[in-house]
Design a protein around this motif. Sequence first.
Motif, PDB file in Angstrom:
ATOM      1  N   ARG A   1      38.536  52.714  32.705  1.00 45.50           N
ATOM      2  CA  ARG A   1      38.331  51.580  31.639  1.00 45.50           C
ATOM      3  C   ARG A   1      39.354  50.588  31.519  1.00 45.50           C
ATOM      4  NH1 ARG A   1      36.971  56.793  29.270  1.00 45.50           N
ATOM      5  NH2 ARG A   1      38.951  56.708  28.166  1.00 45.50           N
ATOM      6  N   THR A   2      40.725  51.038  31.832  1.00 45.42           N
ATOM      7  CA  THR A   2      41.997  50.227  31.685  1.00 45.42           C
ATOM      8  C   THR A   2      41.775  49.217  32.627  1.00 45.42           C
ATOM      9  OG1 THR A   2      43.128  52.176  30.778  1.00 45.42           O
ATOM     10  CG2 THR A   2      44.591  50.105  31.739  1.00 45.42           C
ATOM     11  N   ALA A   3      41.520  49.559  34.117  1.00 48.80           N
ATOM     12  CA  ALA A   3      41.213  48.526  34.858  1.00 48.80           C
ATOM     13  C   ALA A   3      40.282  47.509  34.655  1.00 48.80           C
ATOM     14  CB  ALA A   3      41.001  49.294  36.197  1.00 48.80           C
ATOM     15  N   LEU A   4      38.990  47.886  34.280  1.00 47.42           N
ATOM     16  CA  LEU A   4      38.238  46.939  33.578  1.00 47.42           C
ATOM     17  C   LEU A   4      38.433  45.968  32.600  1.00 47.42           C
ATOM     18  CD1 LEU A   4      35.111  49.643  33.851  1.00 47.42           C
ATOM     19  CD2 LEU A   4      35.409  47.682  35.517  1.00 47.42           C
ATOM     20  N   SER A   5      39.484  46.598  31.665  1.00 50.54           N
ATOM     21  CA  SER A   5      39.697  45.830  30.611  1.00 50.54           C
ATOM     22  C   SER A   5      40.750  44.699  31.182  1.00 50.54           C
ATOM     23  CB  SER A   5      40.273  46.635  29.493  1.00 50.54           C
ATOM     24  OG  SER A   5      41.643  47.112  29.918  1.00 50.54           O
ATOM     25  N   LEU A   6      41.258  44.873  32.259  1.00 51.26           N
ATOM     26  CA  LEU A   6      42.641  43.958  32.600  1.00 51.26           C
ATOM     27  C   LEU A   6      41.645  43.061  33.643  1.00 51.26           C
ATOM     28  CD1 LEU A   6      45.428  46.430  33.341  1.00 51.26           C
ATOM     29  CD2 LEU A   6      45.216  45.115  31.425  1.00 51.26           C
ATOM     30  N   GLY A   7      40.341  43.256  33.677  1.00 48.70           N
ATOM     31  CA  GLY A   7      39.865  42.067  34.730  1.00 48.70           C
ATOM     32  C   GLY A   7      39.562  42.625  36.112  1.00 48.70           C
ATOM     33  N   VAL A   8      39.659  44.032  36.320  1.00 50.13           N
ATOM     34  CA  VAL A   8      39.403  44.575  37.688  1.00 50.13           C
ATOM     35  C   VAL A   8      38.002  44.544  38.004  1.00 50.13           C
ATOM     36  CG1 VAL A   8      39.872  46.346  39.532  1.00 50.13           C
ATOM     37  CG2 VAL A   8      41.824  45.655  37.911  1.00 50.13           C
ATOM     38  N   GLU A   9      37.399  44.026  39.024  1.00 51.46           N
ATOM     39  CA  GLU A   9      35.987  44.458  39.434  1.00 51.46           C
ATOM     40  C   GLU A   9      35.786  45.801  40.077  1.00 51.46           C
ATOM     41  OE1 GLU A   9      33.165  40.787  40.016  1.00 51.46           O
ATOM     42  OE2 GLU A   9      34.977  39.958  40.830  1.00 51.46           O
ATOM     43  N   ILE A  10      34.832  46.438  39.465  1.00 46.99           N
ATOM     44  CA  ILE A  10      34.926  47.786  40.302  1.00 46.99           C
ATOM     45  C   ILE A  10      33.396  48.220  40.562  1.00 46.99           C
ATOM     46  CG2 ILE A  10      35.199  50.454  40.076  1.00 46.99           C
ATOM     47  CD1 ILE A  10      37.283  49.889  38.036  1.00 46.99           C
ATOM     48  N   PHE A  11      33.346  48.440  41.935  1.00 48.51           N
ATOM     49  CA  PHE A  11      31.984  48.676  42.302  1.00 48.51           C
ATOM     50  C   PHE A  11      31.880  49.941  42.998  1.00 48.51           C
ATOM     51  CE2 PHE A  11      32.738  44.096  42.853  1.00 48.51           C
ATOM     52  CZ  PHE A  11      31.723  43.575  42.237  1.00 48.51           C
ATOM     53  N   GLU A  12      30.865  50.949  42.363  1.00 49.71           N
ATOM     54  CA  GLU A  12      30.756  52.300  42.740  1.00 49.71           C
ATOM     55  C   GLU A  12      29.675  52.438  43.543  1.00 49.71           C
ATOM     56  OE1 GLU A  12      32.384  55.254  39.378  1.00 49.71           O
ATOM     57  OE2 GLU A  12      31.215  53.674  38.497  1.00 49.71           O
ATOM     58  N   ASN A  13      29.504  53.612  44.311  1.00 48.83           N
ATOM     59  CA  ASN A  13      28.554  53.944  45.225  1.00 48.83           C
ATOM     60  C   ASN A  13      28.520  52.507  46.563  1.00 48.83           C
ATOM     61  OD1 ASN A  13      27.573  56.434  44.144  1.00 48.83           O
ATOM     62  ND2 ASN A  13      26.756  55.201  42.504  1.00 48.83           N
ATOM     63  N   THR A  14      29.714  52.447  46.647  1.00 50.31           N
ATOM     64  CA  THR A  14      29.802  51.353  47.548  1.00 50.31           C
ATOM     65  C   THR A  14      30.716  51.513  48.905  1.00 50.31           C
ATOM     66  OG1 THR A  14      29.572  49.541  46.035  1.00 50.31           O
ATOM     67  CG2 THR A  14      30.595  48.746  47.845  1.00 50.31           C
ATOM     68  N   GLU A  15      30.253  52.112  49.937  1.00 53.47           N
ATOM     69  CA  GLU A  15      30.967  52.548  50.700  1.00 53.47           C
ATOM     70  C   GLU A  15      31.298  51.553  51.804  1.00 53.47           C
ATOM     71  OE1 GLU A  15      30.542  55.961  54.515  1.00 53.47           O
ATOM     72  OE2 GLU A  15      28.793  55.295  53.253  1.00 53.47           O
ATOM     73  N   LEU A  16      32.756  51.596  52.300  1.00 57.88           N
ATOM     74  CA  LEU A  16      33.348  50.838  53.506  1.00 57.88           C
ATOM     75  C   LEU A  16      32.649  51.196  54.782  1.00 57.88           C
ATOM     76  CD1 LEU A  16      37.140  50.312  54.132  1.00 57.88           C
ATOM     77  CD2 LEU A  16      35.516  50.848  55.875  1.00 57.88           C
ATOM     78  N   LEU A  17      31.791  50.249  55.108  1.00 53.69           N
ATOM     79  CA  LEU A  17      31.260  50.528  56.634  1.00 53.69           C
ATOM     80  C   LEU A  17      31.886  49.929  57.755  1.00 53.69           C
ATOM     81  CD1 LEU A  17      27.509  49.570  55.749  1.00 53.69           C
ATOM     82  CD2 LEU A  17      28.625  51.838  55.790  1.00 53.69           C
ATOM     83  N   ALA A  18      32.714  48.801  57.764  1.00 54.86           N
ATOM     84  CA  ALA A  18      33.391  48.070  58.959  1.00 54.86           C
ATOM     85  C   ALA A  18      34.618  47.412  57.925  1.00 54.86           C
ATOM     86  CB  ALA A  18      32.738  47.553  59.580  1.00 54.86           C
ATOM     87  N   LEU A  19      35.811  47.330  58.787  1.00 54.14           N
ATOM     88  CA  LEU A  19      37.009  46.544  58.329  1.00 54.14           C
ATOM     89  C   LEU A  19      37.245  45.912  59.562  1.00 54.14           C
ATOM     90  CD1 LEU A  19      39.838  47.693  56.069  1.00 54.14           C
ATOM     91  CD2 LEU A  19      40.178  46.414  58.251  1.00 54.14           C
ATOM     92  N   ASP A  20      37.108  44.398  59.469  1.00 48.50           N
ATOM     93  CA  ASP A  20      37.800  43.520  60.718  1.00 48.50           C
ATOM     94  C   ASP A  20      38.447  42.523  60.092  1.00 48.50           C
ATOM     95  OD1 ASP A  20      35.901  44.590  62.554  1.00 48.50           O
ATOM     96  OD2 ASP A  20      34.233  44.117  61.335  1.00 48.50           O
ATOM     97  N   GLU A  21      39.429  42.292  61.060  1.00 50.72           N
ATOM     98  CA  GLU A  21      40.447  40.953  60.915  1.00 50.72           C
ATOM     99  C   GLU A  21      39.488  39.726  61.243  1.00 50.72           C
ATOM    100  OE1 GLU A  21      44.866  39.935  61.584  1.00 50.72           O
ATOM    101  OE2 GLU A  21      44.022  41.517  62.838  1.00 50.72           O
ATOM    102  N   VAL A  22      39.601  38.789  60.191  1.00 49.91           N
ATOM    103  CA  VAL A  22      38.758  37.633  60.449  1.00 49.91           C
ATOM    104  C   VAL A  22      40.016  36.311  60.087  1.00 49.91           C
ATOM    105  CG1 VAL A  22      36.899  36.198  59.760  1.00 49.91           C
ATOM    106  CG2 VAL A  22      36.701  38.605  59.705  1.00 49.91           C
ATOM    107  N   GLY A  23      40.563  35.937  60.833  1.00 49.12           N
ATOM    108  CA  GLY A  23      41.685  34.955  60.929  1.00 49.12           C
ATOM    109  C   GLY A  23      42.740  35.648  60.158  1.00 49.12           C
TER     110      GLY A  23
END
Length: 464
Positions: free
Chosen positions: A203-225
């Motif tokens: 709740r605190t993070a949301l109140s500070l303006g953080v965007e939180i997405f649940e049920n969102t799995e990291l599938l791949a992490l790539d360097e793009v530039g």
Amino acid sequence: MQRPSVASLADVKMSPFWLDRPDAPEALPPLTAHRKADLLIVGGGFTGLWGAIQAKQAQPDLDVVLIEKSTVANGASGRPGGVVSTSVMHGLSNAVRVFPNDIAELERLGKKNMHGFMQTIFDHGIDCHAEWGGELTVAVDADHLEALRREHELHLQYGHQAVFLDQDAVQAQIGSPRYKAGIWSKDISGTVHPALLAWGLKRTALSLGVEIFENTELLALDEVGPKIKVKTPFGSVTAPKVLLATNAFASGHPGIKRRVVAVRDRVLATEPLSEQQLASVGWKNRQGVYDTRTQMNYMRLTKDNRIIFGGRLGYAFAGTTSPSVDSDVETYEPLAAAFFDTFPQLQGHRFTHAWSGPIDLSTRMAVHFQRYHAGKVVYAGGYSGFGVSASRFGARIALDILDGSKTSESRLDFATQLPNVVPPEPFRWLGAQVTMYALDTADQKGGWRKPWLRLVSAMGFPLS
């Protein structure tokens, strides 16, 4: 005749007590778009939440996105005992073992961390049932007294308000016939309800303006530039900085698991104690407690006077974090037996919940930082337990590393050195099976078990 430990588990619910609440928050929607951010945090446990909050506190205009594979607190952060401490390196003895040159600064930073922890709870009205009775380390064998006295001397050396308790004094604190002595550290430490803390931080993070997405799995992490692109099932996030707060799950880079082992810690919650039962136990100062068994047990009271009792470790092949064996009530019988060995006056009392939680074990036995993609991606983890409060510290250091290590503490040994590499499977599994068996039986059977545990300690895991 049925053993008391078996009967006590007859009606147990195989789920974490902390998460069994009607006021658990609804899950936030998953990410379904392609987003850009200044900072992406992967993982909605304590490290991720503290990272998001501290990033926004430092730079309110920063665009921070947090993604969580499941829901906040459903992983390790909703399952621990909930003891909080000034230590950021798994206790004083461990800190001296791994970073003797940094110890004075680590102690200062640990106290500063707890002040920040408490201030955030106060400022944002997070009701996590916090109690500040301190920590109590208790010896269960006369052979452990010398080590306990050395630990007390360390506490005094580094300015802790710590009292050594002889057998009569420690049993006046907690009525267990097993306890031979204890150290009561009265500094800013105690217990919290971990799920309520995690949900409050959300709740605190949301109140500070953080965007939180649940049920969102990291599938791949790539360097793009100059940036990192993280793909999820229905979207993606592109950011110049990524904090991997995935702990025992080790998502984000295959190299993480070379230094982190996912073990499981079993935990039990009792029915609420009656006034008579609570009087028989004492515990008026309601400390968080650790004992000195080879297979360590820890315990604390809840707001409604249940005892949370945990500490029996297990390991599954390839570090599976939710193996089927941990859904078997028989897995918890040795832990229940240890409970009644500790509190024989509570024979007949029942357990309402049994569960396991993943621990990110490393040879350091404390948080470390792995850097990937030229420092644009940092993993903070390896707390090896004791991470409820240390996670705030780990997140802060990781953020500074992502920012170029601008503070002096991020250039100390603890922030720049890595724990030892752990052997791969199947050697990891074979070693773990022998070690877990030795931990379970060393105090009763001795023999080869204690030399084996000393060998494992010499290899980097201080288990004995």
